[in-house]
Structure formats: structure tokens, C-alpha cells
Enzyme design. Structure first.
Site, PDB file in Angstrom:
ATOM      1  N   GLU A 439      26.973  50.980  41.037  1.00 24.32           N
ATOM      2  CA  GLU A 439      26.629  50.089  42.153  1.00 24.32           C
ATOM      3  C   GLU A 439      26.136  50.841  43.392  1.00 24.32           C
ATOM      4  O   GLU A 439      26.725  50.761  44.469  1.00 24.32           O
ATOM      5  CB  GLU A 439      27.822  49.194  42.512  1.00 24.32           C
ATOM      6  N   GLU A 512      30.316  45.575  33.897  1.00 25.16           N
ATOM      7  CA  GLU A 512      31.425  44.865  34.556  1.00 25.16           C
ATOM      8  C   GLU A 512      31.209  43.371  34.388  1.00 25.16           C
ATOM      9  O   GLU A 512      30.081  42.881  34.407  1.00 25.16           O
ATOM     10  CB  GLU A 512      31.522  45.213  36.051  1.00 25.16           C
TER      11      GLU A 512
END
Length: 811
Positions: A439, A512
Site C-alpha cells: 500500500e 488483503e
């Protein structure tokens, strides 16, 4: 088509049975350390570190040294500890402390508790002179400086890198030798609880002067379906640590799980290996009918690397391996040994109730077994490299791993860490994918992100051409253009289907996905208990959809081109208690709580991740204070149909949708709920939940009745608060007192309450008593062995409850 494949290494090098005793020795240095806090803001209060006229950076071993790195320093008042050791585990909480790190009093605001010093004295015999001695730390958090006998060895800013120091020339042979470590956790490296200190194992490795270099083998294979043979390639780095030119021979042989030789290479000669030179060679052999490593049959071989000088064996380096073929495919997802396999994964940080980040191997193994029980077959080490011990466990248990680099970048600082990670871990069969980061919002939508991703991908291939890499994407459109395998963090943030249409050649995995979990056993939010929350799966408020865990799994299960999903997270972890704040200190998105107790969502995954019949009904039926209210009852099950009866009233029989759930409405009154599961129209199982009687007794259950007398093994003890009929009382939270009798210790305790602000880890290393409340009917005690055979008796007591007793044998 041939595929280059990787074979596995379990890092623990041992003395080969066929070689001379004592030529390679790996000594664990986990006991006998002394610890004290330093000071992050005042060098004078930091034991005068670096304040000397000639300090440790000025001279190699200054006679002016006065700090803890000086041999003459008196540490008699320091605390004795064992490593792994996380000093933050015993620190208190404070509302002004770091939210992301669980409100523990560590970090730049707390200079008196953010620096820790360690000292240990070891004896090295005179007979070791002439060998090469290497000191290895598997993990120190963070900004570590290391000294040996007063000599400054070096530093490592990252808390997740394995550190190695050649101490050969600094050793006092035939006498005592001082190891000194300073760790500074003032600066956070992640955005989650990270602990502090020497939280992973420490080793002293002794080898001959001419020997295999540290992490010096790389074993991989070419396999051809139908896998009747495999060509095994073994790359070896040999180091000459002597002061003269040496010739040596390198031989390889493969042993099966029973120790029988099944393959051997031709000897390779290394001529004129110069003093201090490290040189590589590559050998190969063919293995007929290899026994393949898989998630259901994690079969392991061993490779023995023999080094001979003047005909004499000087080193035998043993590498544990597993042979398997992996592939990520744009249309078929993930394939293991040519077969499609959906990745049923979780993300996991590296802390646990009672110990913080300092987890013994036995606890790591227990956690992996809990995940396997619910059908998990994959693990992402978010967001840092996994420990060597954990990868060993995954190799043995058949768990597939995404091994994650801590920080994205291609400068010297980042690349040395990436290379160190890959060379350390590239021989593990469990590792299927390297992750270059997570991220990186600042570069996900620009060309710099694409460039960095492409560059890191190529560097990964230099270090390991046998596996692809990924970089977990939060939603941006540019960075993912440069990766091998596109890692999507959440389908709600990434337009996965449209990107599939635009780029059908992309290989994808869900790195995720939301679980929607809340606090175990909590079904109503209350302003009186601000640190707990009910599951977000019960309504659409949190994610815009009911049962968001179902949305994620249904998506990945129904698309063959998707490799699978890794849910956030497997266990609760300390820190990031979003969307809550203090007094919540733990993230509550774990499928299991901080102790590993199952939440309802674990049963959803078990229903669709295993073939075992599952029928789970919730909430529990101790809903005092909600009498007369309409309650939704849910079923997680893989039965074809489920019928529900509440207090004698039949609420009907419903068909279970694939990868789905069922629910009914009923008015709550104390009593009984009975669910019946059907398959092919026939009743196959039933489940009853009922309003319990008051708590009456404590029952203790251990994961193992016998543990090893090695000073490290432990038993994980589950504490149940039961009524007179043996039902767990799901809303009981009595204050518990634990007492341990015998030669062992209470290593830590927990209860799974994300807002518990009391102690869960002893201040001393030989704890015999501890007090902690249960939470919603459960608690946990970690009982660790000593080095002596013993019979340990654990007793749990609470007011007005019958004591619980448990015996653990230590052998």
C-alpha cells in the site's frame, strides 16, 4: 514445459551424521542475558554511550570505553532475561501514546523506555581457535548497535533484518567474551505494534576456515509433468577464512525423509581459493520419482553439502528441502504441482497475548495449527519478513507463504535488505511469492510507482529467478503495471473485474480482504464499553454490504483466474484498533482473537474452506438485558439445509447458498436454540446453544500434556469458565489467579479482550503466579518448561468458583 523450481531450506544447519563431530556447530544464545533501559534523549543517562573522549567510533576498542560495551562494565543490577525478549510487553498503556502501536508507552514521547541495552557473556574454548565464528541475530527491534568484547561490530536500522557479524578475530579463546546490544525503538518502522528488543533468536555459528558461507546454498529444480524425474540444481558459496590459498572439493548428496541417499553429484574442484575469498559453484543431479511437497503432504528431503580440503571433510552443511512446482496463471489462478489450488489465506502480524513480539517457536506452531484447523493453507507475513523459525514451521505444516519486504525502494539501503531477505528465505518450499511492499499510496498512481515496481521485480529475479513477486496495491492504477503478480488489497478499493477485462494477461491474487470481525462474544455496541465492538458483518453500515467476509470469499472462490484471498487478519493484533480508539488497544479484525480463540467468522471460513461438516449458530443465548427484543440468529454452515428451533418454536428450514449464510429472527427469552443440518434431505448433524446456569467452575485444557525440557517449549492452556453442567458461560469474566507448581514458568497470559489495560506478561523471568480476568468465558496461560524433567501443576482459582487444575509433564 520445463519450469525452474525451488526447493527448500530450513536454515538450521546441523552436524552431518556422516562427517566428523564438531566441524560445524550452531549454538543457540537465548539464555543468560542481562537487560536495562537506557535513555533515547540524553547520552549521559544512556550509560554515557559515546560520551568518552575516544568513543567506540573513534578507536577500534578504546581504552576510554566506559559504557555497557566495555568488558569492565558492571551489570550486576541489570535484570536477567531470556530472548526472544520484547521489553514493551511489560510497559503500561497511556491514552496519549501511539494509536498505531497499541497505546504502549514507547516511542519518541518516552525516551526513558525506548532504548534497551543487553549484555551476555559466553565462554569460547581454546579448541575453537582456527575456526570461523559468526554471531547471528534473527531480529532486533530496532536501530540496533552490536559490540563484541568492546569492539563495535556494526549497526542495523531495520528491526526486521537478520544481522550477521564475523567475530573470529575479536574472540578471547579459552576465556569469556562479551556480547553487547543497544536497541532504540524511538522511531516506528511500521504502523502496527512492533515491540522492542532482541525479539528473535540469537546464534553463534562455528565453522572450519574453509566452509559454506552463511546462507550459502541455493537449491532449485526443473520439473516436467508428470513429475517422474527432477533435475536438481545446487548453487554453493564457499568461503576461505584462512590466511593462505586453499584448494577444496564440493560434493552434494540428497537424503530422503528416512535418511537414505537418493542422489549424489560429481565432486567439483575449487582451485586456489584466496584468503578471505568467497567463490560460488553450481552442480546438478537427477532425482527419479521425486516425492513432491504439497499442502497436504509436505514431504521434505535433505541436501548435504560436503567441503573437503586435502581429502579431509572440513564442513558439512545440511539444507532441508521440498520439491514442488508453483505457477501463477492468468486464467487458472495458482497451481501447485500442476493442480489448481485456491489460496485460502490470512495476513498476520507477529505478536500474541502475553508475549508481544517475542514468540517462542512452540507458540508459532500452535498458531499455525489453529489456522489449519479452519482450513487455511496460506500466510502473508504482513508487513515484514517472516522469522526463520516461522518459515521452518510452514515448510513442515504445508502452509504457502507470501514473504514480504518491509519497505519499497531501489536504493542501496533498500536493496541490501531485499537481497538479504531473499537469500535467507529462497530455499523454503513454503514461500511461493515475494512481496516488495504494501500500500504505497504515494506512488500507486504515478509513473514513479511503475518504475519502482518494475525495477524491484527485476532485482528479485536476480536474487531468485524461480519465483514471481508482487506489491500489494491499495487501489491505484499505475504501480500495478510493473509487477509480476498483481496483489489487490480489497475488491472494494480495486476495480478487479474491469481491470481483468482490460488486462486479461494479468495474474492476480487478493493480498488483503475484509473479515468484518469485531470483539469475540460481543453482539451489542455499548457506550459503556468503548473499547469493544460487535461484528461489522451484521449490517451494511461498515462496508455497504452485509457479511462482508462472504463478499470477499465468494468473489475469489467463484473466479478461476483469481489465485485466492488473504483475509485481514488471521489473529487480532496489538495496535491499529480502528475504527475505535483508546481504551481499545488491539485491532479486532482477526478471525481469531489475540489469544487465538475462535470468533464466529472462523466458522464461516471453516464451512467453505474444509469438507468437514460445520454447523455454527450465533449469537450465544446469554443475552441478559435484551429480553423481549427481536434478535437475528445466524448460521454459518456447509450443510445443504438448516432448520432452526427457538424455545420450542420451529422457525423453518432454509437452503444454504454456496459460500453464504442464513439468518432467522426471534424474540429473545432465556432458553434453548436448536439447529439441525441436512444433506440430501437427511439429517446429518445438530447444534444446541442455551442460556447457561451461573458460572460454577474453572476447567483447564492444554494443547499438549507433555513438553520438552529444553527451556523453550511451552504448553498453550485454555481456561474455560463453565456452569455446573459443563457449558462455557459466554458472558462470564471473573478475576482469575493462576499458580504454577514445579520447575517451569508462566511465560504470559491473555484473555482476548481488546480493551484490557492490565498486565499480561510477568516482570520477571521465573513467574509462578499471575492474575488476570477471564473475558467472555475464556482466558489463556502460556506455561514454559525449564531444562529439568518435571511435573508441573497449574491451578486456577476465582471467588465462588471451583478451582481448575492441570498437570503438564516435562521430559
Amino acid at each position: 514445459m520445463k519450469r525452474r523450481l525451488f526447493l527448500a531450506c530450513l536454515l538450521g544447519t546441523v552436524i552431518c551424521a556422516s562427517a566428523q563431530t564438531g566441524m560445524r556447530e550452531t549454538v543457540r544464545l537465548d539464555e543468560g542475558w542481562r537487560f536495562a533501559y537506557g535513555h533515547a534523549a540524553d547520552p549521559v543517562k544512556d550509560f554515557g554511550c559515546g560520551t568518552e573522549y575516544f568513543n567506540y567510533l573513534t578507536k577500534a576498542n578504546s581504552i576510554h570505553n566506559e559504557g555497557p560495551y566495555a568488558v569492565k562494565f558492571n551489570d550486576s543490577t541489570w535484570q536477567e532475561v531470556m530472548v526472544p525478549h520484547d521489553w514493551v510487553a511489560t510497559l503500561p498503556y497511556a491514552p496519549e501514546a501511539s494509536h498505531s502501536h497499541g497505546y504502549k508507552t514507547v516511542g519518541y514521547k518516552y525516551p526513558t523506555t525506548s532504548v534497551g541495552w543487553y549484555r551476555k557473556t559466553i565462554s569460547i574454548p581454546k579448541t575453537d581457535e582456527g575456526k570461523r565464528l559468526t554471531l547471528r541475530f534473527d531480529g532486533i527491534f530496532r536501530d540496533a548497535r552490536v559490540w563484541f568484547n568492546g569492539f563495535y561490530m556494526g549497526s542495523e536500522p531495520s528491526g526486521y533484518a537478520t544481522q550477521e557479524y564475523d567475530v573470529t578475530e575479536y574472540v578471547n579463546y579459552g576465556g569469556d567474551n562479551l556480547i553487547c546490544v543497544r536497541a532504540d525503538a524511538s522511531l516506528e518502522e511500521g504502523w502496527f505494534y512492533e515491540g522492542a528488543g532482541i525479539y528473535r533468536d540469537v546464534w553463534l555459528e562455528k565453522t572450519a576456515a574453509v566452509s559454506v558461507a552463511p546462507f550459502g546454498t541455493f537449491v532449485y529444480a526443473e520439473l516436467r509433468s508428470p513429475y517422474t524425474s527432477a533435475t536438481i540444481y545446487i548453487e554453493t558459496e564457499v568461503n576461505n577464512h584462512s590466511s593462505k590459498v586453499q584448494d577444496c572439493q564440493v560434493e552434494q548428496r540428497i537424503l530422503d525423509a528416512e535418511g537414505h541417499e537418493v542422489g549424489k553429484t560429481i565432486s567439483v574442484m575449487m582451485d586456489a581459493l584466496r584468503p578471505r575469498e568467497t567463490r560460488g559453484c553450481k552442480q546438478q543431479l537427477t532425482l527419479s520419482d521425486p516425492h513432491l511437497w504439497s499442502t497436504t503432504d509436505p514431504y521434505l528431503y535433505k541436501v548435504e553439502t560436503l567441503i573437503r580440503v586435502n581429502g579431509q571433510v572440513t564442513d558439512c552443511y545440511q539444507t532441508t528441502i521440498g520439491i514442488r512446482e508453483i505457477a501463477f496463471d492468468a486464467d487458472k489462478g495458482f497451481l501447485l504441482n500442476g493442480q489448481q489450488l485456491k489460496l485460502r489465506g490470512v495476513n498476520l502480524h507477529q505478536d500474541h497475548a502475553g508475549v508481544g513480539t517475542a514468540m517462542p517457536e512452540a507458540l508459532m506452531a500452535w498458531r499455525i495449527r489453529q489456522l489449519k484447523e479452519l482450513g487455511c493453507n496460506a500466510y502473508r507475513s504482513s508487513h515484514n519478513p517472516a522469522s526463520p523459525a516461522l518459515l521452518d514451521i510452514c515448510d513442515h505444516e504445508g502452509i504457502l507463504v507470501i514473504d514480504e519486504n518491509r519497505l519499497t525502494g531501489v536504493n542501496e539501503e533498500h536493496l541490501r535488505l531485499l537481497e538479504r531477505l531473499i537469500k535467507r528465505d529462497r530455499n523454503h518450499p513454503s514461500v511461493i511469492l515475494w512481496s516488495c511492499g504494501n500500500e504505497e499510496w504515494g506512488i500507486e498512481n504515478n509513473v514513479q510507482g511503475t518504475r519502482l515496481a518494475e525495477a524491484m521485480k527485476e532485482y528479485v529475479r536476480l536474487f531468485d529467478p524461480t519465483r514471481p513477486s508482487t506489491l500489494a496495491n491499495a487501489g491505484g492504477s499505475e504501480l500495478i503495471k510493473g509487477v509480476d503478480v498483481v496483489g489487490y488489497n480489497y475488491i472494494s478499493q480495486n476495480d478487479v473485474v474491469n481491470r481483468r477485462l482490460q488486462h486479461p494477461e494479468w495474474r492476480i491474487v487478493g493480498t488483503e480482504e475484509f473479515t468484518g470481525c469485531g470483539t469475540r462474544g460481543v453482539y451489542f455496541d455499548s457506550p459503556d464499553v468503548p473499547g469493544r465492538m460487535r461484528s461489522m458483518n451484521f449490517d451494511e453500515k461498515g462496508y455497504g454490504v452485509e457479511n462482508v467476509i462472504e463478499r470477499g470469499w465468494r468473489f475469489y472462490a467463484e473466479h478461476d483466474w483469481a489465485a485466492g484471498a488473504f483475509f485481514w487478519t488471521g489473529f487480532d493484533y496489538r495496535g491499529e484498533p480502528n475504527p475505535l480508539t483508546y481504551p481499545a488497544t488491539d485491532s479486532e479484525f482477526g478471525i481469531l482473537d489475540y489469544c487465538g480463540f475462535w470468533k464466529d467468522e472462523a466458522w464461516y471460513l471453516k464451512s467453505w474452506w474444509t469438507d468437514e461438516p460445520v454447523l455454527h449458530i450465533f449469537p450465544h443465548w446469554n443475552l441478559q438485558g435484551h429480553e423481549g427484543e427481536e434478535i437475528e440468529l445466524w448460521a454459518y454452515s456447509n450443510c445443504e439445509e438448516v432448520e432452526l428451533t427457538v424455545n420450542g418454536r420451529d422457525l423453518g428450514r432454509q437452503t444454504m447458498p454456496r459460500n453464504g449464510h442464513l439468518k432467522w429472527k426471534a424474540v429473545y427469552q432465556p432458553g434453548k436454540v436448536v439447529a439441525v443440518g441436512y444433506k440430501n434431505g437427511r439429517r446429518i448433524m445438530s447444534k444446541t446453544i442455551e442460556t447457561t446456569k451461573p458460572a460454577a467452575k474453572i476447567v483447564l485444557r492444554s494443547d499438549r500434556q507433555t513438553i520438552d525440557a529444553d527451556g523453550r517449549d511451552l504448553a498453550v492452556v485454555t481456561v474455560e469458565i463453565q456452569d455446573i453442567e459443563g457449558h462455557i458461560v459466554p458472558d462470564a469474566s471473573p478475576l482469575l489467579t493462576f499458580c504454577l507448581d514445579g520447575d517451569g514458568r508462566i511465560l504470559g497470559v491473555g484473555n482476548g479482550d481488546p480493551s484490557y489495560l492490565g498486565a499480561d506478561h510477568p516482570q520477571g523471568k521465573d513467574c509462578k503466579t499471575f492474575v488476570i480476568p477471564a473475558f467472555n468465558g475464556l482466558a489463556q496461560v502460556l506455561v514454559q518448561s525449564s531444562h529439568s524433567p518435571a511435573v508441573l501443576t497449574l491451578t486456577a482459582s476465582a471467588e465462588q468458583l471451583k478451582n481448575g487444575n492441570l498437570t503438564i509433564n516435562v521430559q
